[in-house]
Enzyme design. Structure first.
Site, PDB file in Angstrom:
ATOM      1  N   PRO A   7      60.159 -37.238 -29.249  1.00 40.47           N
ATOM      2  CG  PRO A   7      60.147 -39.647 -28.771  1.00 40.47           C
ATOM      3  CD  PRO A   7      59.379 -38.420 -29.832  1.00 40.47           C
ATOM      4  CG  LEU A  44      66.757 -39.850 -31.100  1.00 41.06           C
ATOM      5  CD1 LEU A  44      66.054 -39.323 -29.626  1.00 41.06           C
ATOM      6  CD2 LEU A  44      68.330 -40.207 -30.694  1.00 41.06           C
ATOM      7  CG  HIS A  45      62.230 -41.389 -35.414  1.00 37.69           C
ATOM      8  ND1 HIS A  45      63.029 -41.070 -36.695  1.00 37.69           N
ATOM      9  CD2 HIS A  45      62.488 -42.712 -35.181  1.00 37.69           C
ATOM     10  CE1 HIS A  45      63.856 -42.294 -36.743  1.00 37.69           C
ATOM     11  NE2 HIS A  45      63.445 -43.315 -36.136  1.00 37.69           N
ATOM     12  CB  ALA A  46      57.985 -37.784 -33.633  1.00 39.64           C
TER      13      ALA A  46
END
Length: 101
Positions: free
Chosen positions: A17, A13-15
């Protein structure tokens, strides 16, 4: 309402997404939170809060929604988190690389 979802995108759940997750959450009127199943939750409307969770690929998270459109919100967010990012745009990138060779 709440859902427990395993995060599929390789980036967790980074960048990209996380950005798509926050943008999707912001389209709903419900109050939406996200967090680890054994920890505190943060507002799903805040990119800083969501990326600050440091959620990795394969982790299970809890998404909660409270409001008239909570079921629709949870459905869309679950779909987003269970879809590999590569499947959404990987084919176009491969074709572009082949065309440039």
């Amino acid at each position: 309402m709440e859902r427990i979802v395993a995060v599929v995108p390789e980036a967790g759940l980074h960048a990209r997404p996380a950005s798509k997750f926050v943008q999707t959450a912001n389209r709903f009127d419900s109050e939406i939170t996200v967090g680890r199943t054994d920890g505190d939750a943060v507002s799903a409307n805040s990119m800083l809060a969501v990326t600050g969770l440091n959620i990795e690929h394969g982790e299970e998270i809890r998404i909660t929604a409270d409001g008239d459109d909570s079921e629709a919100a949870l459905d869309e967010l679950e779909t987003l988190l269970t879809t590999p990012v590569e499947d959404e745009d990987g084919d176009g990138d491969e074709n572009e690389e082949e065309a440039s060779e």
